[in-house]
Write a protein that holds these residues in place. Structure first.
Motif, short mmCIF file in Angstrom:
data_model
loop_
_atom_site.label_atom_id
_atom_site.label_comp_id
_atom_site.label_asym_id
_atom_site.label_seq_id
_atom_site.Cartn_x
_atom_site.Cartn_y
_atom_site.Cartn_z
N LYS A 59 72.17 -57.00 -85.92
CA LYS A 59 72.64 -58.06 -85.20
C LYS A 59 72.99 -59.13 -85.94
O LYS A 59 73.48 -60.08 -85.31
N GLY A 60 73.11 -58.90 -87.26
CA GLY A 60 73.69 -59.93 -88.01
C GLY A 60 72.93 -61.12 -88.50
O GLY A 60 73.33 -62.40 -89.04
N PHE A 61 71.56 -60.87 -88.37
CA PHE A 61 70.64 -62.14 -88.76
C PHE A 61 70.24 -61.75 -90.19
O PHE A 61 69.10 -61.30 -90.60
N LYS A 62 71.11 -61.78 -91.04
CA LYS A 62 70.98 -61.65 -92.39
C LYS A 62 69.94 -62.41 -93.18
O LYS A 62 69.32 -62.07 -94.22
N GLU A 63 69.90 -63.76 -92.98
CA GLU A 63 69.01 -64.65 -93.33
C GLU A 63 67.41 -64.38 -93.27
O GLU A 63 66.70 -64.77 -94.05
N ILE A 64 67.21 -63.57 -92.47
CA ILE A 64 65.59 -63.43 -92.14
C ILE A 64 65.06 -62.56 -92.85
O ILE A 64 65.82 -61.39 -93.06
N LYS A 65 64.25 -62.84 -93.83
CA LYS A 65 63.43 -61.78 -94.30
C LYS A 65 62.08 -61.34 -93.85
O LYS A 65 61.37 -61.80 -93.21
N VAL A 66 62.18 -59.92 -94.07
CA VAL A 66 61.14 -59.01 -93.44
C VAL A 66 60.31 -58.42 -94.68
O VAL A 66 60.84 -57.50 -95.50
N LEU A 67 59.03 -58.61 -94.88
CA LEU A 67 58.22 -57.84 -95.93
C LEU A 67 57.10 -57.41 -95.49
O LEU A 67 56.36 -57.65 -94.47
N GLU A 68 56.79 -56.19 -96.33
CA GLU A 68 55.52 -55.68 -95.75
C GLU A 68 54.36 -56.48 -96.66
O GLU A 68 54.26 -56.41 -97.73
N ALA A 69 53.40 -56.89 -95.93
CA ALA A 69 52.50 -57.65 -96.54
C ALA A 69 51.13 -57.76 -95.58
O ALA A 69 51.16 -57.62 -94.50
N ASP A 70 49.97 -57.93 -96.32
CA ASP A 70 48.75 -58.21 -95.54
C ASP A 70 48.48 -59.79 -95.34
O ASP A 70 48.36 -60.51 -96.38
N MET A 71 48.31 -60.13 -94.02
CA MET A 71 47.84 -61.44 -93.70
C MET A 71 46.61 -62.00 -94.26
O MET A 71 46.35 -63.15 -94.32
N LEU A 72 45.82 -61.01 -94.95
CA LEU A 72 44.58 -61.55 -95.57
C LEU A 72 44.86 -61.60 -96.94
O LEU A 72 44.01 -62.04 -97.81
N ASP A 73 45.93 -61.21 -97.51
CA ASP A 73 46.38 -61.51 -98.93
C ASP A 73 47.99 -61.64 -99.02
O ASP A 73 48.69 -61.12 -99.36
N LEU A 74 48.15 -62.91 -98.53
CA LEU A 74 49.67 -63.35 -98.49
C LEU A 74 50.12 -63.51 -99.96
O LEU A 74 49.61 -64.25 -100.86
N PRO A 75 51.32 -63.04 -100.08
CA PRO A 75 51.94 -62.81 -101.46
C PRO A 75 52.67 -63.96 -101.64
O PRO A 75 53.97 -63.91 -102.16
N PHE A 76 52.41 -65.37 -101.24
CA PHE A 76 53.36 -66.42 -101.41
C PHE A 76 52.63 -67.53 -102.36
O PHE A 76 51.50 -67.60 -102.22
#
Length: 258
Positions: free
Chosen positions: A104-121
């Motif tokens: 759809k051309g929404f290239k800026e949106i990042k999608v990651l596999e991650a657990d909300m109980l251990d946020l990798p940020f």
């Protein structure tokens, strides 16, 4: 999983699993997302857009927890918010979302596999964290809602601590839920959090709660506030709501925790 397709080509879940405990199984979600194109928990964006617009601007950095196959990030993007990161525990959901957004051309949106109980940020890196029905899964086996099991309390507090950590000093956590304030406030108002707690409701017969938690805004005597009276809304459901998985999910949890 039983699915049906609506006239617009969007797959809808045909009632969900036989027991709410299935929502705790990662395999359930991988199997579901491998066949289901789209499902919106707790209504679609149009129902709460008026509530969200005062909290998110085009310059906001946004983290969505548990994106699944929702179109929430797409709708935010269409409203001018392009700095969006989505996470989900399901690798299938992540792969499908990445492909869909690129197509759809929404290239800026990042999608990651991650657990909300251990946020990798890193700390204090998002203006807004939003989840729509994602936290509900943590309450599937909570037991008595007035006195949740210690394991449930630990998981919910761990999730909220992660959200609080990644929010910027004046960041906002938005939780869209069918969890009523008298059940959610004990978690949101735990002493380690500095956010204020407010909520509104939306929906027709089945009420949903739109919580806004503003980091750094909690006062010493803050006991939560709302634009509406704290009461249990009467339920008068339309036929599509009675058939929807939101209603079935909530009913199954209530029965499981009796």
């Amino acid at each position: 999983m039983c699915t049906r397709q609506d006239p617009n080509g969007t797959h809808k879940n045909g009632g969900g699993p036989s027991t709410a405990l299935a929502y705790l199984d990662p395999k359930y979600w991988d199997e579901r997302f491998s066949t289901e194109e789209h499902y919106e928990w707790l209504k679609d964006y149009s129902h709460f857009r008026h509530l969200i617009q005062s909290h998110i601007t085009p310059n906001s950095s946004v983290l969505e927890l548990g994106c699944g196959n929702s179109q929430l990030c797409e709708e935010l993007y269409k409203d001018g918010v392009t700095n969006i990161t989505c996470i989900d525990l399901s690798a299938v959901a992540v792969e499908n979302m990445q492909k869909k957004l690129l197509s759809k051309g929404f290239k800026e949106i990042k999608v990651l596999e991650a657990d909300m109980l251990d946020l990798p940020f890193s700390n204090e890196c998002f203006d807004v964290v939003i989840e729509k029905g994602t936290m509900e899964v943590l309450f599937v086996d909570s037991g008595d809602p007035w006195n949740p099991r210690p394991a449930t309390v630990t998981k919910v507090i761990k999730m909220l601590e992660g959200v609080h950590r990644v929010l910027k000093p004046d960041g906002i956590y938005i939780s869209i839920s069918f969890g009523q304030p008298h059940f959610r406030r004990p978690f949101f108002e735990a002493p380690q959090f500095t956010w204020s707690v407010e909520w509104s409701t939306f929906g027709d017969g089945f009420h949903y709660f739109f919580y806004t938690l503003k980091k750094g805004r909690r006062s010493l005597d803050d006991k939560g506030s709302s634009k509406e009276k704290l009461e249990i809304p009467s339920i008068c459901l339309f036929q599509d709501e009675l058939e929807g998985e939101d209603y079935l999910f909530r009913t199954n949890i209530d029965e499981l925790n009796c």
